[in-house]
Enzyme design. Structure first.
Site, mmCIF file in Angstrom:
data_model
loop_
_atom_site.group_PDB
_atom_site.id
_atom_site.type_symbol
_atom_site.label_atom_id
_atom_site.label_comp_id
_atom_site.label_asym_id
_atom_site.label_seq_id
_atom_site.Cartn_x
_atom_site.Cartn_y
_atom_site.Cartn_z
ATOM 1 N N CYS A 123 0.800 -1.230 0.000
ATOM 2 C CA CYS A 123 0.000 0.000 0.000
ATOM 3 C C CYS A 123 0.833 1.280 0.000
ATOM 4 O O CYS A 123 0.465 2.281 -0.596
ATOM 5 C CB CYS A 123 -0.916 0.008 1.210
ATOM 6 S SG CYS A 123 -1.498 -1.633 1.679
ATOM 7 N N HIS A 269 -3.792 6.149 -1.563
ATOM 8 C CA HIS A 269 -3.921 4.711 -1.774
ATOM 9 C C HIS A 269 -5.399 4.343 -1.632
ATOM 10 O O HIS A 269 -6.057 4.726 -0.668
ATOM 11 C CB HIS A 269 -3.075 3.960 -0.748
ATOM 12 C CG HIS A 269 -3.390 2.499 -0.685
ATOM 13 N ND1 HIS A 269 -3.294 1.696 -1.798
ATOM 14 C CD2 HIS A 269 -3.838 1.713 0.320
ATOM 15 C CE1 HIS A 269 -3.653 0.473 -1.460
ATOM 16 N NE2 HIS A 269 -3.997 0.457 -0.187
ATOM 17 N N ASN A 300 -8.824 -2.778 -5.127
ATOM 18 C CA ASN A 300 -7.630 -2.225 -4.490
ATOM 19 C C ASN A 300 -6.411 -2.726 -5.258
ATOM 20 O O ASN A 300 -6.137 -3.918 -5.285
ATOM 21 C CB ASN A 300 -7.603 -2.688 -3.026
ATOM 22 C CG ASN A 300 -6.384 -2.227 -2.262
ATOM 23 O OD1 ASN A 300 -5.361 -1.895 -2.849
ATOM 24 N ND2 ASN A 300 -6.486 -2.222 -0.953
#
Lengths: 360, 75
Positions: A123, A269, A300
Site C-alpha cells: 500500500c 492509496h 484495491n
C-alpha cells in the site's frame, strides 16, 4: 527523521495496465456467503461493486508493468537505452528469487548499465518507490523507470470475504527524470509492531510452506483462508489509518510550508471507500479533489492504486495542466508515506487493460 | 455529554433505527457488524479515547461502550 526534499526532479509519465476480466460483486456474493442485506451495506459503505483481475493465471505483475512501460516508450518516443534504473515495487514477483526487476531489464531491452532491483512493499509502495527513484536521480542518474503493482487477487483466498472482494490486479510504470524545476517533499514512516495485521504467514523462512499451509481456516466472521494466503485484520488497519494518515498530511504540509488549499489533488492509496471517506472528512477535503472510486470499479490495486487512480479518473487533468498533488500510501508493514510533487502536463493516458501478446 | 445525548449519537454511529439503552445487548442490534465497529473506532478516536480493535470483541452491552469512553459521558 524521514522528511526530505528534492530539487529539479519530476514525474514525466504515468501509465497503468489493469486486469482484463471484470468481476461483479453480485456474481461473487455467494462465494463470500453474504446475505442480501449485508451485501447492500457493504456496497454502500465499502464501495464493493466490481474489480478487474487477470483472466490468465500465468500472467504476472511484471507483465502488466512491462505493458505499461512499453506504452511510455511509445508515447514519449524514448528508447530503452535511456533508462538508468528500473525499480520494481511488488509483493507478487515472478519468482521468490531473483528480483523481477532484473528479468524485466532484459525483457524491456534495457542496457547492462541499468540498476535493477525489487522492493517488497504494498500500500505504501508507490511513495517509497518514488522516493527511491528521486534519491537515485539526486545521486546522479538521469532517468528512472519505477514499476509498481500486484496481482493482488492471487494472494487472497477466494473465500476470504474481508479481503478478496477488494482485490484487483494492476501494474503501473512511472518515468522520473532530472528537470522540471520545482521542489518535491517526502515523508516516510514505518512501524513493524503491526506486522501481523496484514501478512502472508507461510512460505517465507520464518514459517516455511508445509502441508498445514494449505489447511482451510474459518474465522469467527465466516471468512475462509489458508496460512499461505494474505490475512488482514481490517479493524486494526482502519484504526492505524485514521490515527496516522491525517497527522501525516499536517506534518508534510507544514514541512513544505504549504496548506491544503495549495493542493490540486489528494491522490491516496485506494484501500476502500470507507477509509477514504473517513480521511476526506477529517481533512475537510471534498471528493472532487480526493478521488475515491477506484476500489469500486477496479479493486484495491495495492502499490499501483495511486497511478491507477490518476490514469482511470484524472487522465485529462494530469495530461493537460500544471498540478500540485499530494500522494499518500498506508498499510502493510505497517508502512506509510506521503509526498508533494508538481507535474507539468505529463504523459498520463487513460487506464489500459491487459492484452496478451504472443511471446517471442 | 449527557447519557441520552451519547446514546443518540451511538445510534447514529452504528446506523441503526433501534433505540439504545445501557442494558441493550450488542448482539441484539442487527446493524452491529464489522462496519459498525469501524464507525465506532472512528467515533472513539474523535472523542480522544484510545482503543484497540481487539477490545470490541469483549463488549457485550451498550453499557460496556459507555464505560470505556469514561468521562465523556457525565450523567
Amino acid at each position: 527523521m524521514a522528511k526530505l526534499s528534492f530539487d529539479d526532479i519530476s514525474i514525466k509519465a504515468v501509465v497503468t495496465t489493469a486486469g482484463d476480466k471484470k468481476l461483479k460483486i453480485e456474481d461473487e456474493a455467494s462465494k463470500f456467503s453474504y446475505d442480501e442485506k449485508s451485501l447492500k451495506r457493504l456496497k454502500r459503505s465499502m464501495g464493493f461493486e466490481s474489480r478487474y483481475v487477470l483472466s490468465d493465471d500465468s500472467v504476472c505483475t511484471s507483465d502488466l508493468c512491462l505493458a505499461s512501460a512499453e506504452k511510455i516508450f511509445e508515447g514519449l518516443d524514448i528508447g530503452p537505452e535511456s533508462i538508468d534504473a528500473l525499480i520494481m515495487v511488488t509483493q507478487t514477483p515472478d519468482y521468490r528469487a531473483p528480483s523481477s526487476a532484473i528479468i524485466m531489464q532484459h525483457r524491456l531491452g534495457l542496457t547492462e548499465d541499468t540498476i535493477a532491483y525489487d522492493i517488497n512493499l504494498g500500500c505504501s509502495g508507490f511513495i517509497n518507490g518514488l522516493f527511491t527513484a528521486y534519491s537515485m536521480i539526486n545521486s546522479g542518474l538521469g532517468r528512472v523507470l519505477l514499476c509498481v503493482g500486484d496481482v493482488a487477487s492471487r494472494f487472497a483466498y477466494e473465500r476470504d470475504r474481508n479481503l478478496t472482494p477488494l482485490m484487483g490486479d494492476a501494474g503501473s510504470a512511472v518515468l522520473i527524470e532530472r528537470g522540471g524545476g520545482s521542489r518535491s517533499y517526502f515523508l516516510l514512516r514505518s512501524d513493524g509492531s503491526g506486522y501481523r495485521h496484514l501478512i502472508i504467514p507461510d512460505g517465507g523462512c520464518r514459517r516455511p510452506f508445509s502441508k498445514e499451509s494449505l489447511e482451510l481456516r474459518v474465522s469467527q466472521d465466516g471468512s475462509v483462508r489458508r496460512d499461505m494466503d494474505m490475512y488482514m485484520n481490517g479493524a486494526e488497519i482502519f484504526n492505524f489509518t485514521i490515527k496516522v494518515v491525517p497527522t501525516m498530511f499536517d506534518e508534510l504540509l507544514e514541512f513544505a510550508g504549504m496548506g491544503k488549499e495549495d493542493m490540486d489533488y489528494f491522490v491516496l492509496h485506494q484501500a476502500n471507500r470507507y477509509i477514504l471517506r473517513n480521511i476526506a472528512k477529517r481533512l475537510g477535503v471534498s471528493e472532487d479533489r480526493l478521488p475515491m472510486d477506484t476500489v469500486s470499479i477496479y479493486g484495491n490495486q495495492n502499490s499501483a492504486s495511486i497511478p491507477g487512480t490518476i490514469n482511470a479518473f484524472l487522465s485529462d487533468s494530469y495530461s493537460n495542466s500544471s498540478l500540485r498533488s499530494i500522494f499518500a500510501g498506508f498499510g502493510i508493514g505497517l508502512s506509510w508515506g506521503a509526498c508533494i510533487v508538481d507535474t507539468e502536463s505529463i504523459f498520463a493516458p487513460g487506464i489500459f487493460h491487459y492484452e496478451k501478446k504472443e511471446r517471442e | 455529554m449527557k447519557l441520552q445525548e451519547f446514546l443518540e449519537e451511538l445510534q447514529d454511529v452504528i446506523d441503526t433505527e433501534m433505540e439504545l439503552e445501557p442494558s441493550t445487548p450488542l448482539e441484539d442490534i442487527e446493524e452491529y457488524d464489522s462496519i459498525a465497529v469501524l464507525s465506532l473506532m472512528s467515533f472513539f478516536d474523535e472523542l480522544g479515547v484510545d482503543i484497540s480493535a481487539g477490545e470490541f470483541e469483549k463488549f457485550e452491552r451498550v453499557s460496556d461502550i459507555i464505560e470505556r469512553v469514561g468521562d465523556v459521558v457525565d450523567g
